[in-house]
Design a protein around this motif. Structure first.
Motif, PDB file in Angstrom:
ATOM      1  N   THR A   3       7.165  -7.165  -2.032  1.00  0.00           N
ATOM      2  CA  THR A   3       7.041  -7.108  -0.823  1.00  0.00           C
ATOM      3  C   THR A   3       6.028  -7.426  -0.118  1.00  0.00           C
ATOM      4  OG1 THR A   3       9.793  -7.021  -1.405  1.00  0.00           O
ATOM      5  CG2 THR A   3       8.575  -7.904   0.975  1.00  0.00           C
ATOM      6  N   VAL A   4       5.481  -5.632  -0.165  1.00  0.00           N
ATOM      7  CA  VAL A   4       3.788  -5.843   0.760  1.00  0.00           C
ATOM      8  C   VAL A   4       3.272  -6.731   0.845  1.00  0.00           C
ATOM      9  CG1 VAL A   4       2.490  -4.502   2.101  1.00  0.00           C
ATOM     10  CG2 VAL A   4       4.942  -3.684   1.917  1.00  0.00           C
ATOM     11  N   ALA A   5       2.773  -6.319  -0.414  1.00  0.00           N
ATOM     12  CA  ALA A   5       1.572  -7.084  -1.352  1.00  0.00           C
ATOM     13  C   ALA A   5       2.025  -9.066  -1.104  1.00  0.00           C
ATOM     14  CB  ALA A   5       1.344  -7.453  -2.535  1.00  0.00           C
ATOM     15  N   LYS A   6       3.183  -9.349  -1.834  1.00  0.00           N
ATOM     16  CA  LYS A   6       2.990 -10.713  -1.392  1.00  0.00           C
ATOM     17  C   LYS A   6       3.462 -11.270   0.284  1.00  0.00           C
ATOM     18  CE  LYS A   6       6.532 -11.318  -5.370  1.00  0.00           C
ATOM     19  NZ  LYS A   6       7.538 -11.110  -5.413  1.00  0.00           N
ATOM     20  N   TYR A   7       3.009 -10.500   1.061  1.00  0.00           N
ATOM     21  CA  TYR A   7       3.534 -10.437   2.660  1.00  0.00           C
ATOM     22  C   TYR A   7       1.867 -10.998   3.234  1.00  0.00           C
ATOM     23  CZ  TYR A   7       4.046  -9.689   7.806  1.00  0.00           C
ATOM     24  OH  TYR A   7       3.511 -10.975   8.855  1.00  0.00           O
ATOM     25  N   GLN A  79       0.353   1.676  -4.767  1.00  0.00           N
ATOM     26  CA  GLN A  79       1.482   1.851  -4.984  1.00  0.00           C
ATOM     27  C   GLN A  79       2.175   0.847  -4.727  1.00  0.00           C
ATOM     28  OE1 GLN A  79       3.287   5.249  -4.101  1.00  0.00           O
ATOM     29  NE2 GLN A  79       1.493   6.691  -5.050  1.00  0.00           N
ATOM     30  N   MET A  80       1.948  -0.059  -3.567  1.00  0.00           N
ATOM     31  CA  MET A  80       2.453  -1.512  -3.289  1.00  0.00           C
ATOM     32  C   MET A  80       1.611  -2.391  -4.169  1.00  0.00           C
ATOM     33  SD  MET A  80       3.405  -0.747   0.881  1.00  0.00           S
ATOM     34  CE  MET A  80       1.480  -0.613   1.247  1.00  0.00           C
ATOM     35  N   GLN A  81       0.782  -2.269  -4.855  1.00  0.00           N
ATOM     36  CA  GLN A  81       0.007  -3.477  -5.162  1.00  0.00           C
ATOM     37  C   GLN A  81      -0.711  -4.506  -4.469  1.00  0.00           C
ATOM     38  OE1 GLN A  81       3.194  -4.735  -7.512  1.00  0.00           O
ATOM     39  NE2 GLN A  81       3.192  -3.490  -9.315  1.00  0.00           N
ATOM     40  N   VAL A  82      -0.973  -3.736  -3.244  1.00  0.00           N
ATOM     41  CA  VAL A  82      -1.705  -4.104  -2.470  1.00  0.00           C
ATOM     42  C   VAL A  82      -3.620  -4.615  -2.444  1.00  0.00           C
ATOM     43  CG1 VAL A  82      -3.013  -4.576  -0.024  1.00  0.00           C
ATOM     44  CG2 VAL A  82      -0.789  -3.807  -0.810  1.00  0.00           C
ATOM     45  N   ASP A  83      -3.825  -5.878  -3.063  1.00  0.00           N
ATOM     46  CA  ASP A  83      -5.363  -6.023  -3.208  1.00  0.00           C
ATOM     47  C   ASP A  83      -6.231  -5.939  -1.068  1.00  0.00           C
ATOM     48  OD1 ASP A  83      -8.247  -6.977  -3.644  1.00  0.00           O
ATOM     49  OD2 ASP A  83      -7.247  -7.963  -5.073  1.00  0.00           O
TER      50      ASP A  83
END
Length: 90
Positions: A3-7, A79-83
Motif C-alpha cells: 500500500t505504501v509503494a502504491k501511495y 520490505q515495503m517494495q518501495v523503489d
C-alpha cells in the motif's frame, strides 16, 4: 506491491497535475534516518484521508546516495517494495 509503494507512486504521478494550493509537503529531519523517513511517509499517507490537500512526503536530502547508506532505511523500504525512484527528494 505494498500500500505504501502504491501511495508513493500515486503521489509522484499526480504532482504534475496539481496546483500548489492543493499540495502540502511533509518531511523529516536532515538525518534521513529511519524514524524521520518513515514518519514523513506515514504522516502524509494517514493525513491524506482527513484533509483537502495532497500531502507529499519528501526525503530530506538531495542525494539518493545518502539514503542508500542508511541500511535500516533501505531494509524497510525494500520490505515495503518501495523503489527509490518513487520517492521525492528535496
Amino acid at each position: 506491491m505494498s500500500t505504501v509503494a502504491k501511495y508513493l507512486r500515486w503521489i509522484k504521478a499526480s504532482l504534475p497535475n496539481l496546483k500548489p494550493s492543493q499540495v502540502m509537503v511533509v518531511t523529516g529531519n536532515e538525518a534521513t534516518d529511519l524514524d524521520s523517513t518513515v514518519s514523513a511517509i506515514a504522516l502524509a499517507q494517514v493525513q491524506q484521508k482527513y484533509g483537502d490537500r495532497i500531502l507529499v512526503p519528501m526525503i530530506n536530502t538531495d542525494h539518493r546516495q545518502v539514503l542508500r547508506m542508511r541500511g535500516e532505511v533501505m531494509d524497510l523500504l525494500g520490505q515495503m517494495q518501495v523503489d527509490l525512484e518513487d520517492l521525492l527528494y528535496l
